[in-house]
Design a protein around this motif. Sequence first.
Motif, PDB file in Angstrom:
ATOM      1  N   VAL A 271       0.858  -1.188   0.000  1.00  0.00           N
ATOM      2  CA  VAL A 271       0.000   0.000   0.000  1.00  0.00           C
ATOM      3  C   VAL A 271       0.892   1.236   0.000  1.00  0.00           C
ATOM      4  O   VAL A 271       2.086   1.173   0.289  1.00  0.00           O
ATOM      5  CB  VAL A 271      -0.926   0.055   1.247  1.00  0.00           C
ATOM      6  N   ASP A 272       0.279   2.381  -0.331  1.00  0.00           N
ATOM      7  CA  ASP A 272       0.947   3.658  -0.108  1.00  0.00           C
ATOM      8  C   ASP A 272       0.013   4.538   0.722  1.00  0.00           C
ATOM      9  O   ASP A 272      -1.066   4.094   1.133  1.00  0.00           O
ATOM     10  CB  ASP A 272       1.368   4.327  -1.416  1.00  0.00           C
ATOM     11  N   ASP A 273       0.406   5.773   0.974  1.00  0.00           N
ATOM     12  CA  ASP A 273      -0.376   6.617   1.879  1.00  0.00           C
ATOM     13  C   ASP A 273      -1.800   6.855   1.396  1.00  0.00           C
ATOM     14  O   ASP A 273      -2.706   7.089   2.209  1.00  0.00           O
ATOM     15  CB  ASP A 273       0.327   7.967   2.073  1.00  0.00           C
ATOM     16  N   SER A 274      -2.013   6.767   0.095  1.00  0.00           N
ATOM     17  CA  SER A 274      -3.351   6.996  -0.447  1.00  0.00           C
ATOM     18  C   SER A 274      -4.327   5.877  -0.082  1.00  0.00           C
ATOM     19  O   SER A 274      -5.535   6.020  -0.276  1.00  0.00           O
ATOM     20  CB  SER A 274      -3.292   7.134  -1.977  1.00  0.00           C
ATOM     21  N   HIS A 275      -3.811   4.774   0.470  1.00  0.00           N
ATOM     22  CA  HIS A 275      -4.678   3.667   0.851  1.00  0.00           C
ATOM     23  C   HIS A 275      -5.529   4.021   2.077  1.00  0.00           C
ATOM     24  O   HIS A 275      -6.538   3.359   2.338  1.00  0.00           O
ATOM     25  CB  HIS A 275      -3.852   2.412   1.127  1.00  0.00           C
ATOM     26  N   ILE A 276      -5.137   5.039   2.822  1.00  0.00           N
ATOM     27  CA  ILE A 276      -5.976   5.502   3.929  1.00  0.00           C
ATOM     28  C   ILE A 276      -7.177   6.217   3.324  1.00  0.00           C
ATOM     29  O   ILE A 276      -7.066   7.306   2.769  1.00  0.00           O
ATOM     30  CB  ILE A 276      -5.194   6.433   4.874  1.00  0.00           C
ATOM     31  N   ALA A 277      -8.332   5.572   3.411  1.00  0.00           N
ATOM     32  CA  ALA A 277      -9.526   6.065   2.709  1.00  0.00           C
ATOM     33  C   ALA A 277     -10.140   7.277   3.391  1.00  0.00           C
ATOM     34  O   ALA A 277     -10.706   8.149   2.716  1.00  0.00           O
ATOM     35  CB  ALA A 277     -10.553   4.943   2.602  1.00  0.00           C
ATOM     36  N   ALA A 278     -10.040   7.339   4.719  1.00  0.00           N
ATOM     37  CA  ALA A 278     -10.681   8.438   5.460  1.00  0.00           C
ATOM     38  C   ALA A 278     -10.323   8.326   6.923  1.00  0.00           C
ATOM     39  O   ALA A 278      -9.857   7.278   7.399  1.00  0.00           O
ATOM     40  CB  ALA A 278     -12.204   8.378   5.300  1.00  0.00           C
ATOM     41  N   GLU A 279     -10.538   9.399   7.654  1.00  0.00           N
ATOM     42  CA  GLU A 279     -10.576   9.347   9.108  1.00  0.00           C
ATOM     43  C   GLU A 279     -12.013   9.074   9.526  1.00  0.00           C
ATOM     44  O   GLU A 279     -12.962   9.475   8.837  1.00  0.00           O
ATOM     45  CB  GLU A 279     -10.116  10.676   9.705  1.00  0.00           C
ATOM     46  N   ILE A 280     -12.169   8.409  10.665  1.00  0.00           N
ATOM     47  CA  ILE A 280     -13.522   8.067  11.094  1.00  0.00           C
ATOM     48  C   ILE A 280     -14.352   9.327  11.344  1.00  0.00           C
ATOM     49  O   ILE A 280     -15.559   9.345  11.091  1.00  0.00           O
ATOM     50  CB  ILE A 280     -13.489   7.166  12.356  1.00  0.00           C
TER      51      ILE A 280
END
Length: 325
Positions: A271-280
């Motif tokens: 993965v790269d940093d863009s894999h973080i879809a959102a904060e809750i």
Amino acid sequence: MGGTGDDLSGLLVLGGDEVHARLSYEAAIPAVREAMIALSDGRVRQLLRSFIGLGEGRTFAIMPAALSERGVFGAKLISVFKHADGSKAHEGLVMLFDPESGAPICLADAGAITAIRTAAASAVATEALARPDADTLAILGTGLQAKAHALAIAKTRRLREIRIWGRAADRAETLAAEVWGETGVVARAAALPEALDGADMICTVTSAVDPVLEAGMVSPGAHVNIVGSSGPAQAEIAGDLVAAGRFIVDHREHVLAHGGEFLRAKAAGLVDDSHIAAEIGEVLAGARPGRTDEREITLYKSLGHAAQDLAVAAWLYQNVTGRTL
């Protein structure tokens, strides 16, 4: 209330027993929910957690935050010590300051607050991300957070069954009996494959350093709360599961620095940093989508934040004193 001098005469001191007696999950869940929305929309200012290593399995951490420009502020000071049986103890203090005078007004047991607010945060995430029909909960771990997560999620979901796995089968059996008695939901100890078979919701609340959960062990459409690992050297879920799921975090900056599961998957090139879809908080506020389809695996990485501790401490202060902050 208590104090040792004129300057501390108005300091409210809450020990662990009083925190547990006063702070219900019904109170903690909305407080934590609002804190996470505020953290994501910029109404909370906080620094990265500072860690001081005190030897193998021993850490001291400082977590400061301000809930808004003119709101309450303070910090959590906490030690995390690993016991011989692999369990971890969180001991420390949450200090709350008055937004008008700047004086300390509340000192509360951090271990008790952490136990309740961590499970409350997972309950908030589960309510937002699990499928509407999800009713089977698997808990991996048998410590304080295992029980707290069962109790908290039972407050926000109509559960049909709770399955508990732990390396010590007798502890899993004891915990299952306690959870059944306190929630009224059928709870049973199970081997790991049985606990995970068809589970709609999974909480990893272990002290594991290396993964106990891989992608092939999780059913399509499940939601996973990743809670037990709190630093970059630990990972409860494998990189293939990080890559396979919709990865939602409590706070992007902290996970990029301290989220062991994400950091291992990133180092492996999965993965790269863009894999973080959102904060809750973004999901809760409707700024970003949470679950996008019924078969998607959703992952919530929880590190825990001073914003949560201070929001809960502020609720306790107001509950005891009747004073609105």
